[in-house]
Design a protein around this motif. Structure first.
Motif, PDB file in Angstrom:
ATOM      1  N   GLY A 165      64.508  60.075 -63.719  1.00  0.00           N
ATOM      2  CA  GLY A 165      63.179  60.196 -64.142  1.00  0.00           C
ATOM      3  C   GLY A 165      62.087  59.438 -63.403  1.00  0.00           C
ATOM      4  N   ALA A 166      62.487  58.648 -62.513  1.00  0.00           N
ATOM      5  CA  ALA A 166      61.276  58.113 -61.664  1.00  0.00           C
ATOM      6  C   ALA A 166      60.987  58.934 -60.622  1.00  0.00           C
ATOM      7  CB  ALA A 166      62.390  56.788 -61.107  1.00  0.00           C
ATOM      8  N   THR A 167      59.765  58.861 -60.463  1.00  0.00           N
ATOM      9  CA  THR A 167      59.059  59.756 -59.293  1.00  0.00           C
ATOM     10  C   THR A 167      58.596  58.993 -58.089  1.00  0.00           C
ATOM     11  OG1 THR A 167      56.944  59.784 -60.372  1.00  0.00           O
ATOM     12  CG2 THR A 167      58.464  61.176 -61.227  1.00  0.00           C
ATOM     13  N   HIS A 168      58.385  57.708 -58.554  1.00  0.00           N
ATOM     14  CA  HIS A 168      57.767  56.749 -57.220  1.00  0.00           C
ATOM     15  C   HIS A 168      58.148  55.205 -57.328  1.00  0.00           C
ATOM     16  CE1 HIS A 168      55.040  60.032 -57.460  1.00  0.00           C
ATOM     17  NE2 HIS A 168      54.249  59.454 -56.305  1.00  0.00           N
ATOM     18  N   PHE A 169      58.087  54.535 -56.438  1.00  0.00           N
ATOM     19  CA  PHE A 169      58.189  53.022 -56.438  1.00  0.00           C
ATOM     20  C   PHE A 169      57.427  52.386 -55.729  1.00  0.00           C
ATOM     21  CE2 PHE A 169      59.949  54.816 -52.230  1.00  0.00           C
ATOM     22  CZ  PHE A 169      59.943  53.642 -51.519  1.00  0.00           C
ATOM     23  N   ARG A 170      57.390  51.145 -56.060  1.00  0.00           N
ATOM     24  CA  ARG A 170      56.469  50.316 -54.945  1.00  0.00           C
ATOM     25  C   ARG A 170      57.364  49.106 -54.568  1.00  0.00           C
ATOM     26  NH1 ARG A 170      51.144  47.893 -57.638  1.00  0.00           N
ATOM     27  NH2 ARG A 170      52.461  47.482 -59.262  1.00  0.00           N
ATOM     28  N   LEU A 171      57.366  48.565 -53.434  1.00  0.00           N
ATOM     29  CA  LEU A 171      58.089  47.422 -52.923  1.00  0.00           C
ATOM     30  C   LEU A 171      57.019  46.027 -53.022  1.00  0.00           C
ATOM     31  CD1 LEU A 171      59.311  48.861 -49.482  1.00  0.00           C
ATOM     32  CD2 LEU A 171      60.678  48.262 -51.695  1.00  0.00           C
ATOM     33  N   LEU A 172      57.692  44.953 -53.440  1.00  0.00           N
ATOM     34  CA  LEU A 172      56.755  43.692 -53.685  1.00  0.00           C
ATOM     35  C   LEU A 172      57.608  42.711 -52.733  1.00  0.00           C
ATOM     36  CD1 LEU A 172      58.055  41.435 -55.649  1.00  0.00           C
ATOM     37  CD2 LEU A 172      57.974  43.402 -57.406  1.00  0.00           C
ATOM     38  N   VAL A 173      56.445  41.761 -52.472  1.00  0.00           N
ATOM     39  CA  VAL A 173      56.693  40.492 -51.794  1.00  0.00           C
ATOM     40  C   VAL A 173      56.441  39.272 -52.743  1.00  0.00           C
ATOM     41  CG1 VAL A 173      56.438  38.926 -49.955  1.00  0.00           C
ATOM     42  CG2 VAL A 173      56.978  41.247 -49.730  1.00  0.00           C
ATOM     43  N   VAL A 221      54.333  44.775 -46.203  1.00  0.00           N
ATOM     44  CA  VAL A 221      53.712  44.018 -47.345  1.00  0.00           C
ATOM     45  C   VAL A 221      53.711  42.721 -46.908  1.00  0.00           C
ATOM     46  CG1 VAL A 221      54.148  43.683 -49.816  1.00  0.00           C
ATOM     47  CG2 VAL A 221      54.959  45.740 -48.786  1.00  0.00           C
ATOM     48  N   THR A 222      52.269  42.083 -47.194  1.00  0.00           N
ATOM     49  CA  THR A 222      52.374  40.553 -46.481  1.00  0.00           C
ATOM     50  C   THR A 222      51.744  39.786 -47.905  1.00  0.00           C
ATOM     51  OG1 THR A 222      51.616  41.381 -44.374  1.00  0.00           O
ATOM     52  CG2 THR A 222      50.910  39.008 -45.321  1.00  0.00           C
ATOM     53  N   SER A 223      52.454  38.975 -48.430  1.00  0.00           N
ATOM     54  CA  SER A 223      51.907  37.898 -49.349  1.00  0.00           C
ATOM     55  C   SER A 223      51.348  36.667 -48.876  1.00  0.00           C
ATOM     56  CB  SER A 223      53.049  37.804 -50.479  1.00  0.00           C
ATOM     57  OG  SER A 223      52.437  37.035 -51.384  1.00  0.00           O
ATOM     58  N   THR A 224      50.446  36.281 -49.338  1.00  0.00           N
ATOM     59  CA  THR A 224      49.602  34.928 -48.953  1.00  0.00           C
ATOM     60  C   THR A 224      49.462  34.031 -50.214  1.00  0.00           C
ATOM     61  OG1 THR A 224      48.569  36.176 -47.167  1.00  0.00           O
ATOM     62  CG2 THR A 224      47.695  33.985 -47.529  1.00  0.00           C
ATOM     63  N   LEU A 225      49.906  32.734 -49.845  1.00  0.00           N
ATOM     64  CA  LEU A 225      49.632  31.719 -50.959  1.00  0.00           C
ATOM     65  C   LEU A 225      48.160  31.431 -51.056  1.00  0.00           C
ATOM     66  CD1 LEU A 225      52.450  29.353 -50.288  1.00  0.00           C
ATOM     67  CD2 LEU A 225      52.318  31.047 -52.113  1.00  0.00           C
ATOM     68  N   PRO A 226      47.637  31.131 -51.998  1.00  0.00           N
ATOM     69  CA  PRO A 226      46.123  31.113 -52.223  1.00  0.00           C
ATOM     70  C   PRO A 226      45.681  29.769 -51.824  1.00  0.00           C
ATOM     71  CG  PRO A 226      47.097  30.717 -54.273  1.00  0.00           C
ATOM     72  CD  PRO A 226      48.379  31.221 -53.471  1.00  0.00           C
ATOM     73  N   GLY A 227      44.677  29.346 -51.267  1.00  0.00           N
ATOM     74  CA  GLY A 227      43.888  28.230 -51.092  1.00  0.00           C
ATOM     75  C   GLY A 227      44.283  27.743 -49.608  1.00  0.00           C
ATOM     76  N   THR A 228      44.980  28.203 -48.801  1.00  0.00           N
ATOM     77  CA  THR A 228      45.375  27.771 -47.510  1.00  0.00           C
ATOM     78  C   THR A 228      46.052  26.324 -47.666  1.00  0.00           C
ATOM     79  OG1 THR A 228      43.370  29.068 -46.714  1.00  0.00           O
ATOM     80  CG2 THR A 228      44.694  27.505 -45.224  1.00  0.00           C
ATOM     81  N   PRO A 229      47.109  26.363 -48.383  1.00  0.00           N
ATOM     82  CA  PRO A 229      47.482  24.910 -48.576  1.00  0.00           C
ATOM     83  C   PRO A 229      48.310  24.349 -47.420  1.00  0.00           C
ATOM     84  CG  PRO A 229      49.108  26.801 -49.393  1.00  0.00           C
ATOM     85  CD  PRO A 229      47.973  27.544 -48.868  1.00  0.00           C
ATOM     86  N   THR A 230      48.497  23.021 -47.428  1.00  0.00           N
ATOM     87  CA  THR A 230      49.181  22.465 -46.524  1.00  0.00           C
ATOM     88  C   THR A 230      50.596  21.791 -47.161  1.00  0.00           C
ATOM     89  OG1 THR A 230      47.289  21.697 -45.234  1.00  0.00           O
ATOM     90  CG2 THR A 230      49.169  20.466 -44.783  1.00  0.00           C
ATOM     91  N   LEU A 231      51.519  22.542 -46.787  1.00  0.00           N
ATOM     92  CA  LEU A 231      52.932  22.126 -47.520  1.00  0.00           C
ATOM     93  C   LEU A 231      53.630  21.087 -46.597  1.00  0.00           C
ATOM     94  CD1 LEU A 231      53.807  25.912 -47.607  1.00  0.00           C
ATOM     95  CD2 LEU A 231      53.187  24.680 -49.779  1.00  0.00           C
ATOM     96  N   SER A 232      54.026  20.197 -47.580  1.00  0.00           N
ATOM     97  CA  SER A 232      54.761  19.206 -47.098  1.00  0.00           C
ATOM     98  C   SER A 232      56.129  19.307 -46.653  1.00  0.00           C
ATOM     99  CB  SER A 232      54.641  17.904 -47.978  1.00  0.00           C
ATOM    100  OG  SER A 232      55.603  18.262 -49.058  1.00  0.00           O
TER     101      SER A 232
END
Length: 268
Positions: A165-173, A221-232
């Motif tokens: 029954g599916a006609t379309h799909f989406r990929l996600l990151v 597909v590009t996913s970007t964390l909000p706020g330009t964080p500085t990750l330790s």
């Protein structure tokens, strides 16, 4: 543990036997009433090991919850009823690897034991590898604040196992930052070492892609964390890839409740 198979169903306790349901499992279950009291477990010397295990298990549950919160936007249609327990069990494996703290207070050093989370499927009955078999690559920025999934041109009819029954799909990151956790002697609980970035998340989607037509160009597909964080160094970023199925009716796309899949592909 006993399991009822007869016609009589009831909850509560009868004759020293407690009857109950287990989320995600069919049927009615039963077990004997009894065991040590809460005071015994909390104070008696013979339950010291139990208290140590309880303390660390609570920390592992807290770490697992942080990851679930980070991915909460998509987990409802992507997880099975036992996912929370399975994810907590993975955190416990990470917890057991810490050799610097005493039993009962060992840290949950995700940044040092990332291999345990790689490949985790949020719905054990629907594998991303079984649903989406097209080749893909992925990369992340040096700052670890963004990541990209790239899928070369392919034919969905040959490389996607879609529900009827599916006609379309989406990929996600999906990206989710999760901190290492350490026991705080002052508060008496496990807390994130990098609290500022813990649970930071982002989800990005491809467009709606027709299942019946070849995809002639590369899909990124590009996913970007909000706020330009500085990750330790105490924070890790989970990189999850998923697929969602839809049925197109006129100009609208309706999301399927089943057949969708999500997997942790990498953690960096």
């Amino acid at each position: 543990m006993a399991k009822q198979t007869g016609l009589v169903k009831y909850s509560g306790t009868m004759g020293g036997v407690r009857h109950f349901k287990i989320k995600g499992l069919q049927g009615d279950f039963a077990g004997m009433v009894g065991g040590p009291s809460g005071e015994q477990i909390n104070t008696a010397p013979e339950f010291e090991r139990t208290r140590e295990n309880m303390n660390e298990f609570g920390g592992c549950a807290t770490a697992a919850k942080s990851l679930r919160v980070g991915l909460s936007q998509i987990l409802k249609q992507m997880s099975d009823p036992q996912m929370t327990g399975r994810l907590t069990a993975v955190m416990k494996k990470i917890n057991l690897e810490d050799g610097t703290e005493a039993r009962g207070y060992r840290a949950i050093l995700i940044s040092q034991q990332r291999q345990y989370l790689k490949g985790f499927a949020f719905d054990k009955s629907v594998s991303l590898d079984g649903v989406f078999v097209a080749p893909y690559t992925f990369s992340n920025t040096v700052a670890r604040d963004a990541a990209t999934l790239t899928v070369p041109a392919f034919n969905p009819a040959n490389l996607i196992n879609a529900p009827a029954g599916a006609t379309h799909f989406r990929l996600l990151v999906a990206l989710a930052a999760v901190s290492d956790f350490a026991y705080n002697d002052t508060t008496g609980v496990y807390e994130p070492v990098d609290a500022a970035n813990n649970e930071l998340s982002a989800v990005a989607y491809s467009g709606y892609i027709d299942l019946s037509a070849p995809v002639s160009t590369s899909t990124a597909v590009t996913s970007t964390l909000p706020g330009t964080p500085t990750l330790s160094a105490d924070a890790s970023v989970v990189f999850a890839v998923g697929i969602e199925f839809y049925q197109a009716v006129g100009p609208n796309y309706y999301l399927f409740n089943s057949g969708n899949a999500l997997k942790i592909v990498d953690i960096f």
